[in-house]
Structures are given as structure tokens and as C-alpha cells.
Enzyme design. Structure first.
Site, PDB file in Angstrom:
ATOM      1  N   ILE A 676       0.823  -1.213   0.000  1.00  9.97           N
ATOM      2  CA  ILE A 676       0.000   0.000   0.000  1.00  9.97           C
ATOM      3  C   ILE A 676       0.850   1.253   0.000  1.00  9.97           C
ATOM      4  O   ILE A 676       0.335   2.353   0.106  1.00  9.97           O
ATOM      5  CB  ILE A 676      -0.970   0.029   1.204  1.00  9.97           C
ATOM      6  CG1 ILE A 676      -0.218  -0.213   2.507  1.00  9.97           C
ATOM      7  CG2 ILE A 676      -2.084  -0.955   1.017  1.00  9.97           C
ATOM      8  CD1 ILE A 676      -1.083  -0.044   3.745  1.00  9.97           C
ATOM      9  N   GLY A 682      11.415   0.988   3.474  1.00  8.70           N
ATOM     10  CA  GLY A 682      10.986  -0.198   2.761  1.00  8.70           C
ATOM     11  C   GLY A 682       9.524  -0.084   2.380  1.00  8.70           C
ATOM     12  O   GLY A 682       8.906   0.954   2.577  1.00  8.70           O
ATOM     13  N   LYS A 683       8.982  -1.183   1.858  1.00  9.05           N
ATOM     14  CA  LYS A 683       7.597  -1.149   1.400  1.00  9.05           C
ATOM     15  C   LYS A 683       6.630  -1.399   2.559  1.00  9.05           C
ATOM     16  O   LYS A 683       6.970  -2.106   3.510  1.00  9.05           O
ATOM     17  CB  LYS A 683       7.386  -2.193   0.331  1.00  9.05           C
ATOM     18  CG  LYS A 683       8.079  -1.797  -0.950  1.00  9.05           C
ATOM     19  CD  LYS A 683       7.757  -2.763  -2.075  1.00  9.05           C
ATOM     20  CE  LYS A 683       8.374  -2.253  -3.364  1.00  9.05           C
ATOM     21  NZ  LYS A 683       8.642  -3.286  -4.324  1.00  9.05           N
ATOM     22  N   LYS A 698       5.498  -2.682   7.706  1.00 10.44           N
ATOM     23  CA  LYS A 698       6.578  -2.115   6.897  1.00 10.44           C
ATOM     24  C   LYS A 698       7.755  -3.070   6.909  1.00 10.44           C
ATOM     25  O   LYS A 698       8.320  -3.370   7.949  1.00 10.44           O
ATOM     26  CB  LYS A 698       6.997  -0.753   7.450  1.00 10.44           C
ATOM     27  CG  LYS A 698       8.145  -0.154   6.658  1.00 10.44           C
ATOM     28  CD  LYS A 698       8.538   1.209   7.169  1.00 10.44           C
ATOM     29  CE  LYS A 698       7.518   2.253   6.797  1.00 10.44           C
ATOM     30  NZ  LYS A 698       7.992   3.604   7.173  1.00 10.44           N
ATOM     31  N   ASP A 799      10.831  15.033   6.869  1.00 11.46           N
ATOM     32  CA  ASP A 799      10.150  14.719   5.619  1.00 11.46           C
ATOM     33  C   ASP A 799       8.640  14.851   5.801  1.00 11.46           C
ATOM     34  O   ASP A 799       7.887  13.962   5.428  1.00 11.46           O
ATOM     35  CB  ASP A 799      10.541  13.314   5.157  1.00 11.46           C
ATOM     36  CG  ASP A 799      10.107  13.038   3.724  1.00 11.46           C
ATOM     37  OD1 ASP A 799       9.774  14.016   3.018  1.00 11.46           O
ATOM     38  OD2 ASP A 799      10.092  11.875   3.318  1.00 11.46           O
TER      39      ASP A 799
END
Ligand SMILES: *[C@@H]1O[C@H](CO)[C@@H](O)[C@H](O)[C@H]1NC(C)=O
Ligand SMILES: *[C@@H]1O[C@H](CO)[C@@H](O)[C@H](O)[C@H]1NC(C)=O
Ligand SMILES: *[C@@H]1O[C@H](CO)[C@@H](O)[C@H](O)[C@H]1NC(C)=O
Ligand SMILES: *[C@@H]1O[C@H](CO)[C@@H](O)[C@H](O)[C@H]1NC(C)=O
Ligand SMILES: *[C@@H]1O[C@H](CO)[C@@H](O)[C@H](O)[C@H]1NC(C)=O
Ligand SMILES: *[C@@H]1O[C@H](CO)[C@@H](O)[C@H](O)[C@H]1NC(C)=O
Ligand SMILES: *[C@@H]1O[C@H](CO)[C@@H](O)[C@H](O)[C@H]1NC(C)=O
Ligand SMILES: *[C@@H]1O[C@H](CO)[C@@H](O)[C@H](O)[C@H]1NC(C)=O
Ligand SMILES: *[C@@H]1O[C@H](CO)[C@@H](O)[C@H](O)[C@H]1NC(C)=O
Ligand SMILES: *[C@@H]1O[C@H](CO)[C@@H](O)[C@H](O)[C@H]1NC(C)=O
Ligand SMILES: *[C@@H]1O[C@H](CO)[C@@H](O)[C@H](O)[C@H]1NC(C)=O
Ligand SMILES: *[C@@H]1O[C@H](CO)[C@@H](O)[C@H](O)[C@H]1NC(C)=O
Length: 854
Positions: A676, A682-683, A698, A799
Site C-alpha cells: 500500500i 521499505g515497502k 513495513k 520529511d
């Protein structure tokens, strides 16, 4: 200028000489040429600066070059460039010109590519260490030709493939007749039909074989059992399957066997009991069944033993009783039977003992108090009974004591105050009775205290307020009475939870609790507390969860802080609370009639908000059930059980394979269809568990190392850093798994995704009216202010963008993705790897939130 010119003058002849040398080499490449040619093909690196032609010498030898050692004839015998950061591949090193090489040591470098297929030409090699590099490909079959090698270490790379039985002496799979010659031994060359040369499979002198931390799969070849001199066998953290070949049990010189974190199954050969030199045996995290070898400590030298996370049954190995050498034992999560008193002895060196979640009974023996070096003792989830021997608290090294979920009875001995190094104490889910001794206040190192689910009574000792390092406190589900000691408000470190629910506490809620400025979760429900809610509680900014239900509270609910977002059920069933919250009467309403009418109105309100908040409540209960099933899998919860909160951040918590497997299953091994999003680390995947709970998982790009204390520690510290930033507008971290190849963080799942996507979607953007936008901005501002001003050390996210602002079902903002965050602590090495590489992203798109038209 001058310097430059002279440099250029030297550089040209150097090339010429080199070319000449290489030309000469066509008839027979010299060792100098071979090394220079290899250097030429490697990236430029200062460690090879000494590898140059010596113009003043007539004959060239590499013998004075860095990392090179020669014999008296000037022939290279040792290449040792370990720990130099050497980068590049081995493929351009012509190995055939080094017939006298004895040692090749390139461990802990940056080598990539595969191991040369012809490594077997190093026919005199005795020592080969390529460990801790980035090597991939398969293990060349020609290794079998290294007949003199006694140490072979390729651990911690990324080498894959099945272990060919022909690697080891005289493998049973290979035909012994009709041999044909093989000139180019290519590992994958199945056309050769397994027919091999005589000299293959002769690494008989092997004493050390280390293949751990790679991607090997398939079975362990029985022919390995022909390496009779083998002393150290490390194959952990691969994907090996099938049983342990019984032939390995015959290797009587084995001292160190590590097979943990594989897919091995079947029973462990009883021959393992005959290994009379065994010092280390790690079988953890496989699928083994059957009994543990009873004579595992026959050697009397066993130091480290793990069998955790398997399906072992039968008794605790009888030889463990007389095994004074033991240092570290991990048997947790099996179905072993035995007795906590009779089956264990006195271990003067024992540091770590974990047999939680087995079927051990018997009394808690005073022997444990004689294990003077014990730091960690966990026997949770067994059937251990009897009293707690006071000797246990004489152990001055003890740091973690977990006796939870047993049948332990009697009182907590006052000697508990002697355990000044204890930082985690869990005695929950037992049958402890009597008062808690005031000496508990002396546990100055304690960070986590759980006495819940017992029959403790009397007042909570004031001295509990002296435990200045306490981060979580759970006294729920006992019979504590009297008032809540105001001293609890002095526990400035209290962070994860304070749970006093399900007791008989009375009197006012001490206003002093408002000083708990780091507290995330407060539960004092199901008591007899009276009076009004102190306004100070609304000033605890870190609170994301409060439960005051089922008391006799009255008066106005403060309309600030947590009370702006707290759920109506969390305030329900009190005497007469009023305020803005749904289901409560507004405060300006006069309440001249003390009881009657107002309480009826109150009750009528409940069904209305119950249905509205039902979903949220049910999801919490599900999460609770989920916690309970994993932490206390062998016990049915008690009758008056709410879900008592566990410390979801402890390293042991999510480290179980069970959760690990379920997450893998829920994401079909991290299939991209569940992805998602992608963050700096990472993803991110959506994991919908079998019970219906949903998490955001994650998956980190790195992989942490099981049982490697250092990396676990630093990873734990990093996770702890994340948890230290707890705030209701910061996304919740539930825990993490670190197992084998996978390391992942488990977060709260945010239904509405990120703000950026929400602003893009037409209907979604409409739903975001001005009020909601202002609330979102306030939420983010609150989180940032908290990170900058209320965290020590302060945290800079670096960020913040609409992509990293996630929205919950009720559109409350949660800051996420701390992959690039930095703590403002200049000299702390711990956080470095969590600080990502991304630069500062201007918060521009976030400002646009206020200008996007509806
Ligand atoms: C390696 O060296 C041997 C012996 O000098 C030579 O025959 C062979 O061609 C060389 N191999 C390569 C790939 O340069
Ligand atoms: C080069 O060779 C000469 C003569 O053999 C020797 O004295 C000198 O130490 C060598 N220099 C280096 C850098 O090895
Ligand atoms: C080796 O790899 C590490 C980590 O990937 C990197 O920090 C280091 O600079 C590399 N060293 C060399 C010489 O390439
Ligand atoms: C194996 O060793 C023998 C004898 O030492 C040698 O003749 C042969 O070339 C080697 N084979 C390989 C593939 O290295
Ligand atoms: C091995 O790694 C290199 C990069 O270091 C890559 O180019 C190559 O494809 C990999 N080979 C295998 C078999 O994975
Ligand atoms: C194995 O080691 C023994 C003793 O160290 C030695 O004599 C023998 O030659 C070695 N075998 C091989 C094949 O090198
Ligand atoms: C290791 O190799 C596998 C393929 O065998 C690859 O999928 C994986 O990304 C590699 N891991 C690393 C860290 O290079
Ligand atoms: C080597 O191991 C295999 C399988 O365990 C066995 O059949 C064979 O007899 C062994 N050979 C020697 C020489 O020990
Ligand atoms: C086993 O180890 C002992 C002591 O190190 C040594 O003397 C003996 O030769 C070894 N046996 C084998 C089969 O290697
Ligand atoms: C591990 O091996 C099993 C077969 O035993 C295979 O199904 C699975 O894909 C392998 N996993 C990895 C990560 O290679
Ligand atoms: C062990 O696992 C293999 C697959 O890797 C399977 O075929 C075999 O039946 C299993 N054996 C036992 C005893 O469970
Ligand atoms: C608390 O409980 C104890 C024993 O159950 C009782 O003796 C005592 O009076 C109680 N105290 C209060 C303040 O209720």
C-alpha cells in the site's frame, strides 16, 4: 604543477611495464601479473596501493604487497585482505597460478558476484574464509576438490541452491562406477548425471564448515557425516529442509552445531546424545518434533543450548539436571513436560534461561536462587506452582523475571527489594495473595512491572512512586483497595501504560497523575473512584487512550486534550459526568436532583453511542484477543477478564514465529498486491489477520540477525526510539518481527490512507471541509511540537509532506514514516541507521491543504 608533471611521468612507464609484464605472461602468467590483472579489474581502492611494479628491482615478487605472504621460494602462500573493505568480484583472479596458496582470507569485505567455479584448483588450500560479503550464486562443486581444507567459511553472504551431496566425501547418492572425467565442473550441469571424479568429495579433513546466513535450501546431505573431523558445523539461517541425517550424530568431535532458523523437520537423531564434546547446540526455529536427546549434556561441557520455537514433546532432557557448564538455554514455545524443581539443577554460570510456554509443572525451586549469574529467567505459561522462594531476589544480576501465567501462590516476599538490577518483572496471571510489600519501591532499575490477574489486596504501597525508571505499570484485576497513591504521579518515566483497572480503589483520582507527561494509556476503570476528573489529566499531551468507566465519577469532563477525542464508552457507567462528549449531558444543564433522573438519562444515552462507537470498541477487543492468544496461548482467560494490556513494544513480544508466520500468510509472503505504499525504509503492506485485525506492516530492506546480541540490541534501540515518540497524532508502532530473512515493523493501520491521495480524490477532497482541514493541521502541528519540544532528545522528522500524514477513520491526522527522522543528539551512534538518506523535503504541498478549493 610540478607535482602533477612528475606524477604523469611515472604513470606512463608504469603502464608500459605492466603491459610488458602481461604480454610476457601469455606463456605462463606469473603471480605478480595475476594479482595486478585482478587489481585492474577491481574498483580503485587505497588498500591495494602497494600492489605496484617495483622499478628498482630486477625480479618482481608480490611478497611485500599488502595482504600477501610468500614461502621461501617467493611463491604466494597467504592472501589475507580480511576487514579491508575490499570491493569487487573474485572472477578476474586467476586462481590456477597459486598452487601453493594455503590461506585465502577475505572475510568482512564488500565482495560481490559468485565464488569462482574453479576454486578447487587451489589444491593445497587449508583455510578459506569468504564470510560476510555480498557473494551470490551457488557453491561451486569444485570445492569438493579442496582435499586439504580444514576450515571453510562462506557464512553471511547470499549464496543459494541445494547442497550437492557430492560436495562431501563419498556421498551415497553418487554411483561408484563408470566414472567419466569432468573438466569444467559447473555446479548446475545436471547432464553429468551425478557421475564424478574420484578426487571429488574429499574434504575429509574439514574441521569447520560454516554456511550460515545464506539462502541454501534442500536437505542436508547425509554424506556430510563422512567429514569425521568436523568440529564446528554452522548452517543456521538458511532455508534447509528435511531431517538432520543420523550420520551427523556420529561425528563425535562436534563441539558447535548451529542449525537454527531453517525449515528442518523430523526428529533430532538420538545420536546427538553421544556427542561427547558438545558445547553449543542450536536447534531453535525449525519444525522438529519428538523428544530432545536426553543425553544432550553428556559432554558435561554444554554451554549454549536452544530448541525454542519447534514442536518438541517429551521430557526436559535428563542430562540438563547435571550440567553445571550451562550458560544460555532457550526452550520456549514447545510442548516439553517436566518439573521446575526436579529437572533443573544448580548452574553457577547460567545467564539466560527461557522455557516459557511449555508444560512444566512442579514447585518453583530455591535452586534458581543459587544460579548466581542469572540475568534472565522466564518460565511464563507453564503449570509451575508453589511460593516464590525469597532466594530468587538475592540474585544481584537478575534483570528479567517472568513467572506469569502459572499457578504460583503465596505472598510476594519482602526480599524483592534486593533485586536492584531487575528491569522487567512479570508475576501476572498467578494466584498470588496478600499485600504487596513496600520494599517494592527499592527496585530502582525496574522499567516494567506487571502484577495483574492475581488476588493481591490491601492498599497499593506508596513506595511504588519511588520506582523512578518505571515505564509501564499494570496492577489490574486484583483486590487492591484504598486510594490511588498520589506518588504514582511522580513516576516521570511512565510511558506505555498505567493500568489499575478492576480493583476496589476508592477516593478521588489524584490530580498528581497529570504530571505523567509521557503516558500513552491510562486505565483506571472498574473501581470505586469518586469525585471529579482532575483537569490536570487533560494536560497530559501524550495520552492517546484513557478509560475511566465504571466508577462513581461526577462533574464536568475537561474539554481539552485527550477528552476532546476520547470515546464515550471510556467514560460510561459513572455517577454523573457532564460535558461535550456524546452521551453525556451538557454541563450547563442544572443537576439539582442528585440521583434519579440524571442517571436514567445517562443510561438512555449509552445505546446511542454504543452503536456509533461499536466498531472501534470491537476492533480494540479483537486486538486484545490477538494479544492474549499470542502471549498466553496455553491459558484460557479468567472470568472477569478485560483485556489486560501487555507491553506491545517489548522485543520478545512479536518475536514469536507465530505472529511472524501469520503476517507472512496474511501478505502471501509480501506479495505486491498487498503493498500500500513505500517509505524510506521499505515497502508497506496491508496485513489482514485471520481474526480480522488489520495492520500496516513495513518490511525493512535490511535483515537483522537472530541470536546476534549486538544487532538485536541496536535494532531494539531503534524500535525503542520510534516508540519514544508516542503521541496521538503520531502513528502507533505495535511491535516488530525480526526473523530469518525478514525484518518488519507492525503499525496501526490507517483506514483513510494518506492526505495526499485524499486531496487528489474528488469526493474525498469534498469531504475535507474547512473544519476538518484545520483539525488536520492542528493535529500535525501538535505532533511536531511534541517531537520538537517534548521528546528528549528532540526529534526532527525531516520529511513532513502530505504523503506522510495518514488519516484514521475519523480523519484525525497521524504523522508517519520516520525513516528519515533524526534525533538531535550528536554523539549517539544508535540512531544513525534509522536516519534515512533522503534530504529535507519542503513542506510546501502541505501548506496547499488550505488552498485546495472544495
Ligand atoms: C590462468 O593462468 C593459467 C596459467 O598461467 C593460464 O593457462 C590460463 O589461461 C589463465 N586463465 C585465464 C582466464 O586467464
Ligand atoms: C623495490 O626493490 C628494491 C630492490 O629489491 C628494494 O630495496 C625496495 O625496498 C623495493 N621497494 C618496495 C616499495 O618494495
Ligand atoms: C562497503 O560497503 C559498505 C556498506 O555497504 C559501505 O559503507 C562502504 O563504503 C563500502 N566500502 C567500500 C570500500 O566500497
Ligand atoms: C582436482 O584435483 C586434482 C588433483 O589435485 C586436479 O588434477 C584437478 O584438476 C582438480 N580439479 C578441479 C576441477 O579443480
Ligand atoms: C549476483 O549479484 C550481482 C550484483 O552483485 C548481480 O548482477 C547478479 O545478477 C547476481 N547473481 C545471481 C545469480 O543472483
Ligand atoms: C589431513 O590431515 C592430516 C593430518 O593433519 C594430514 O596428514 C593429511 O595429509 C590430510 N589429508 C589431506 C588429504 O590433505
Ligand atoms: C539474495 O539472492 C536472492 C535470490 O537468490 C535475491 O532475491 C535477494 O534479493 C538477494 N539478497 C541480497 C541482500 O542481495
Ligand atoms: C559416506 O557417507 C555415505 C552416506 O552417509 C555412506 O553411505 C558412505 O559409506 C560413507 N563413506 C565413507 C567412506 O565413509
Ligand atoms: C577429535 O579431537 C581430538 C582432540 O582434539 C583429536 O585428538 C582427535 O584426533 C579428533 N578425532 C577426529 C576423528 O578428528
Ligand atoms: C524454502 O524452501 C521451501 C521448500 O522447502 C520453499 O517452498 C520456499 O519457497 C523456500 N523459501 C525461500 C525464501 O527460498
Ligand atoms: C519434512 O518436510 C518435507 C518437505 O520439506 C516433507 O516432505 C516431509 O514429509 C516432512 N517430514 C516430516 C517427518 O514431517
Ligand atoms: C482493604 O481491604 C482489607 C482487607 O481486604 C481491609 O482490612 C481494609 O479495611 C480495606 N481498606 C479499605 C480502606 O477499604
Amino acid at each position: 604543477m610540478n607535482n602533477n608533471t612528475s606524477y604523469a611521468c611515472i604513470a606512463i612507464p608504469a603502464t608500459l611495464v605492466l603491459l610488458l609484464a602481461l604480454c610476457e605472461g601469455t606463456s605462463g602468467l606469473t603471480q605478480v601479473d595475476a594479482l595486478l590483472r585482478w587489481k585492474q579489474n577491481l574498483p580503485q581502492q587505497p588498500i591495494l596501493d602497494t600492489w605496484v611494479i617495483n622499478y628498482t628491482a630486477t625480479a618482481q615478487t608480490p611478497c611485500s604487497w599488502r595482504g600477501i605472504t610468500c614461502d621461501s621460494q617467493g611463491s604466494v602462500t597467504i592472501i589475507n585482505l580480511a576487514y579491508t573493505g575490499l570491493a569487487g568480484t573474485l572472477l578476474n583472479l586467476n586462481l590456477s597460478v597459486f598452487p601453493n596458496l594455503l590461506r585465502l582470507d577475505l572475510k568482512v569485505n564488500n565482495l560481490t558476484g559468485s565464488i569462482p567455479q574453479n576454486i578447487g584448483v587451489l589444491s593445497n588450500l587449508q583455510f578459506l574464509d569468504l564470510s560476510t560479503n555480498y557473494l551470490n550464486g551457488t557453491l561451486p562443486l569444485s570445492i569438493a576438490n579442496l582435499t586439504r581444507v580444514f576450515e571453510l567459511d562462506v557464512s553471511r553472504n547470499n549464496i543459494s541452491g541445494v547442497l550437492d551431496p557430492r560436495l562431501f566425501p563419498d556421498g551415497s547418492d553418487s554411483p561408484k562406477s563408470g566414472l567419466i572425467g569432468i573438466r569444467n565442473l559447473l555446479f548446475q550441469d545436471t547432464l553429468l548425471g551425478g557421475r564424478i571424479l574420484d578426487e571429488i568429495g574429499n574434504i575429509r579433513n574439514l574441521t569447520l564448515l560454516a554456511l550460515d546466513g545464506n539462502n541454501f535450501d534442500g536437505p542436508i546431505p547425509p554424506s556430510l557425516g563422512n567429514c569425521t573431523h568436523l568440529s564446528i558445523l554452522r548452517m543456521s539461517q538458511n532455508n534447509l529442509s528435511g531431517p538432520i541425517p543420523p550420520s551427523i550424530g556420529k561425528l563425535t568431535n562436534l563441539t558447535d552445531v548451529r542449525l537454527f532458523s531453517n525449515n528442518l523437520n523430523g526428529t533430532v537423531p538420538q545420536e546427538f546424545g553421544n556427542l561427547s564434546s558438545l558445547i553449543v547446540l542450536h536447534l531453535a526455529e525449525n519444525n522438529f518434533v519428538g523428544e530432545l536427546p536426553p543425553e544432550v549434556c553428556k559432554s558435561g561441557k554444554l554451554v549454549n543450548f536452544s530448541a525454542a520455537y519447534n514442536s518438541f514433546t517429551g521430557p526436559i532432557p535428563r542430562s540438563l539436571r547435571n550440567c553445571p557448564s550451562l550458560y544460555r538455554v532457550r526452550l520456549e514455545y514447545n510442548r516439553l513436560t517436566g518439573f521446575a524443581d526436579k529437572d533443573f539443577g544448580v548452574y553457577p554460570n547460567l545467564n539466560y534461561m527461557d522455557f516459557r510456554y511449555n508444560r512444566v509443572e512442579g514447585d518453583l525451586s530455591a535452586n534458581w536462587g543459587a544460579c548466581k549469574n542469572l540475568q534472565f529467567l522466564n518460565m511464563a505459561g507453564n503449570g509451575v506452582s508453589g511460593n516464590i522462594p525469597s532466594d530468587i531476589f538475592q540474585l544481584d544480576q537478575l534483570q528479567v523475571l517472568d513467572l506469569s501465567s502459572n499457578q504460583i501462590s503465596g505472598e510476594i516476599p519482602p526480599q524483592i527489594g534486593n533485586s536492584f538490577n531487575l528491569y522487567e518483572l512479570n508475576l501476572s496471571h498467578n494466584k498470588l495473595s496478600g499485600k504487596v510489600p513496600s520494599e517494592i519501591g527499592k527496585l530502582s532499575s525496574l522499567q516494567s512491572l506487571d502484577l495483574s490477574m492475581n488476588m493481591l489486596l490491601g492498599p497499593i504501597p506508596n513506595q511504588i512512586g519511588d520506582i523512578s525508571n518505571l515505564e509501564s505499570l499494570n496492577l489490574s484485576n486484583n483486590d487492591f483497595n484504598d486510594t490511588i497513591p498520589y506518588q504514582i504521579g511522580n513516576l516521570a518515566a511512565l510511558q506505555y501504560f498505567l493500568d489499575l483497572s478492576y480493583n476496589s480503589l476508592s477516593g478521588d483520582i489524584p490530580a498528581n497523575l497529570g504530571k505523567l507527561s509521557n503516558l500513552i494509556s491510562l486505565n483506571i476503570s472498574h473501581n470505586n473512584l469518586s469525585g471529579s476528573i482532575p483537569r490536570s489529566l487533560s494536560e497530559v499531551l501524550s495520552l492517546s487512550d484513557i478509560n475511566l468507566s465504571y466508577n462513581n465519577l461526577e462533574g464536568p469532563v475537561p474539554d481539552a486534550g485527550i477528552f476532546n477525542s476520547s470515546h464515550p464508552l471510556d467514560l460510561s457507567n459513572n455517577k454523573d459526568l457532564c460535558g461535550h462528549i456524546r452521551g453525556l449531558r451538557p454541563c450547563n444543564f442544572s443537576l439539582t436532583k442528585p440521583d434519579g433522573g440524571s442517571s436514567k438519562r445517562h443510561k438512555a444515552g449509552i445505546p446511542i453511542f454504543a452503536s456509533l462507537g461499536g466498531a472501534l470498541f470491537i476492533s480494540w477487543v479483537l486486538v486484545g484477543i490477538f494479544f492474549l492468544t499470542y502471549k498466553r496461548k496455553s491459558r484460557a482467560p479468567r472470568q472477569r477478564n478485560s483485556f489486560s494490556r501487555l507491553n506491545p513494544f517489548s522485543i520478545w513480544y512479536f518475536n514469536g514465529r507465530v505472529v511472524y508466520r501469520d503476517i507472512i500468510e496474511a501478505t502471501e509472503n509480501f506479495d505486491s498486491k498487498y503493498c500500500i505504499g513505500e517509505g524510506a525504509l521499505g515497502k508497506v503492506y496491508k496485513a489482514e489477520m485471520k481474526g480480522g485485525q488489520v495492520f500496516a506492516v513495513k518490511r525493512l530492506k535490511c535483515d537483522a540477525d537472530y541470536l546476534d546480541v549486538e544487532s538485536i540490541k541496536s535494532f531494539q534501540n531503534e524500535v525503542k526510539a520510534m516508540t519514544e515518540t508516542r503521541h496521538r497524532n503520531i502513528v502507533k508502532l505495535y511491535g516488530f518481527c525480526s526473523q530469518g530473512m525478514h525484518t518488519f515493523l507492525i503499525y496501526e493501520y490507517m483506514d483513510r490512507g494518506n492526505l495526499a491521495d485524499m486531496l487528489k480524490g474528488e469526493n474525498d477532497a469534498l469531504e475535507l471541509d474547512w473544519h476538518k482541514r484545520v483539525d488536520i493541521i492542528k493535529g500535525v502541528a501538535s505532533a511536531l511540537s511534541y517531537m520538537h519540544h517534548d521528546c528528549t532528545p528532540p526529534l526532527i522528522h525531516r520529511d513532513i509532506s502530505s504523503k506522510n500524514v495518514l488519516l484514521s477513520f475519523n480523519l484525525s491526522a497521524h504523522v508517519s514514516d520516520f525513516g528519515t527522522a533524526r534525533f538531535l543528539k550528536p554523539d549517539s551512534p544508535i540512531w544513525t541507521s534509522f536516519a534515512g538518506t533522503y534530504g529535507y523535503a519542503a513542506p510546501g504541498d502541505f501548506v496547499s491543504l488550505l488552498f485546495v478549493s472544495n
